[in-house]
Write a protein that holds these residues in place. Sequence first.
Motif, mmCIF file in Angstrom:
data_model
loop_
_atom_site.group_PDB
_atom_site.id
_atom_site.type_symbol
_atom_site.label_atom_id
_atom_site.label_comp_id
_atom_site.label_asym_id
_atom_site.label_seq_id
_atom_site.Cartn_x
_atom_site.Cartn_y
_atom_site.Cartn_z
ATOM 1 N N LYS A 81 -21.786 30.030 -0.356
ATOM 2 C CA LYS A 81 -21.816 28.586 -0.119
ATOM 3 C C LYS A 81 -20.813 27.873 -1.004
ATOM 4 N N GLU A 82 -20.351 26.725 -0.522
ATOM 5 C CA GLU A 82 -19.469 25.877 -1.304
ATOM 6 C C GLU A 82 -19.689 24.422 -0.917
ATOM 7 N N ILE A 83 -19.287 23.532 -1.799
ATOM 8 C CA ILE A 83 -19.316 22.098 -1.509
ATOM 9 C C ILE A 83 -17.898 21.693 -1.152
ATOM 10 N N GLN A 84 -17.740 21.071 0.010
ATOM 11 C CA GLN A 84 -16.428 20.593 0.450
ATOM 12 C C GLN A 84 -16.407 19.071 0.345
ATOM 13 N N VAL A 85 -15.359 18.573 -0.306
ATOM 14 C CA VAL A 85 -15.214 17.135 -0.519
ATOM 15 C C VAL A 85 -13.877 16.699 0.077
ATOM 16 N N ARG A 86 -13.904 15.601 0.829
ATOM 17 C CA ARG A 86 -12.679 15.027 1.391
ATOM 18 C C ARG A 86 -12.704 13.530 1.121
ATOM 19 N N LEU A 87 -11.607 13.039 0.544
ATOM 20 C CA LEU A 87 -11.490 11.631 0.171
ATOM 21 C C LEU A 87 -10.321 10.993 0.893
ATOM 22 N N GLN A 88 -10.452 9.720 1.207
ATOM 23 C CA GLN A 88 -9.324 8.933 1.713
ATOM 24 C C GLN A 88 -8.940 7.968 0.606
ATOM 25 N N ILE A 89 -7.693 8.089 0.147
ATOM 26 C CA ILE A 89 -7.198 7.231 -0.927
ATOM 27 C C ILE A 89 -6.826 5.884 -0.310
ATOM 28 N N THR A 90 -7.413 4.820 -0.846
ATOM 29 C CA THR A 90 -7.208 3.494 -0.271
ATOM 30 C C THR A 90 -6.816 2.493 -1.361
ATOM 31 N N LEU A 91 -6.238 1.403 -0.934
ATOM 32 C CA LEU A 91 -5.941 0.274 -1.821
ATOM 33 C C LEU A 91 -6.184 -0.988 -1.012
ATOM 34 N N SER A 92 -7.272 -1.653 -1.321
ATOM 35 C CA SER A 92 -7.548 -2.910 -0.627
ATOM 36 C C SER A 92 -8.298 -3.839 -1.571
ATOM 37 N N GLU A 145 0.820 -1.215 0.000
ATOM 38 C CA GLU A 145 0.000 0.000 0.000
ATOM 39 C C GLU A 145 0.850 1.260 0.000
ATOM 40 N N ALA A 146 2.041 1.214 0.563
ATOM 41 C CA ALA A 146 2.912 2.392 0.606
ATOM 42 C C ALA A 146 3.317 2.823 -0.801
ATOM 43 N N ALA A 147 3.581 1.851 -1.688
ATOM 44 C CA ALA A 147 3.937 2.185 -3.062
ATOM 45 C C ALA A 147 2.743 2.807 -3.792
ATOM 46 N N TYR A 148 1.558 2.282 -3.519
ATOM 47 C CA TYR A 148 0.361 2.842 -4.140
ATOM 48 C C TYR A 148 0.116 4.271 -3.669
ATOM 49 N N VAL A 149 0.258 4.510 -2.365
ATOM 50 C CA VAL A 149 0.022 5.845 -1.813
ATOM 51 C C VAL A 149 1.040 6.834 -2.381
ATOM 52 N N ALA A 150 2.303 6.411 -2.501
ATOM 53 C CA ALA A 150 3.325 7.297 -3.062
ATOM 54 C C ALA A 150 3.028 7.598 -4.528
ATOM 55 N N SER A 151 2.631 6.592 -5.280
ATOM 56 C CA SER A 151 2.290 6.795 -6.690
ATOM 57 C C SER A 151 1.059 7.690 -6.822
ATOM 58 N N ALA A 152 0.057 7.465 -5.993
ATOM 59 C CA ALA A 152 -1.163 8.286 -6.029
ATOM 60 C C ALA A 152 -0.847 9.725 -5.636
#
Length: 162
Positions: free
Chosen positions: A121-132, A81-88
Amino acid sequence: MKKTSGISIGTSSILVIFVLLCLITFATLSLATAGADYKLAVTATSTTTEYYNAETEAVRRLEQLDFVLRPCAAAALGEDEAAYVASAYNTLAALPEQCTLDRGPGNTLFASYTVQINAAKEIQVRLQITLSGNSPRYSILRWQTVNTAPWVPDENLPVWQP
């Protein structure tokens, strides 16, 4: 002299005038209500259009992030997962769209962006990048409409003060 009994012409004229005044008052109130309803409908239409235009832009950005993360996930299929997170991280940092990247504890990567709806007003989006395995390449942690204008209380309520 002879006296007549019954309703005279004056009473019926006053009654007709009273009924006409009531009808004119109700017509004026109906016209004022129709004008207010029209203004409310125009405001609601404008607000709804602005919101859905911003929502469409937010979904378009999410689609772009998903499209960019797809090759990263395929390349990191046999890796950790560390390689994926670094690439992402490297791939998302090169995007021209405004996207804030944060590293969390361990191999956690967060991506955030905002889309303006209007000046307040605004739309706020927060994502968690995952690999599973076969799961999505991200999890949506926040997709929220937020007021950005300062709150100003309405203090002109005409209440009697002794």
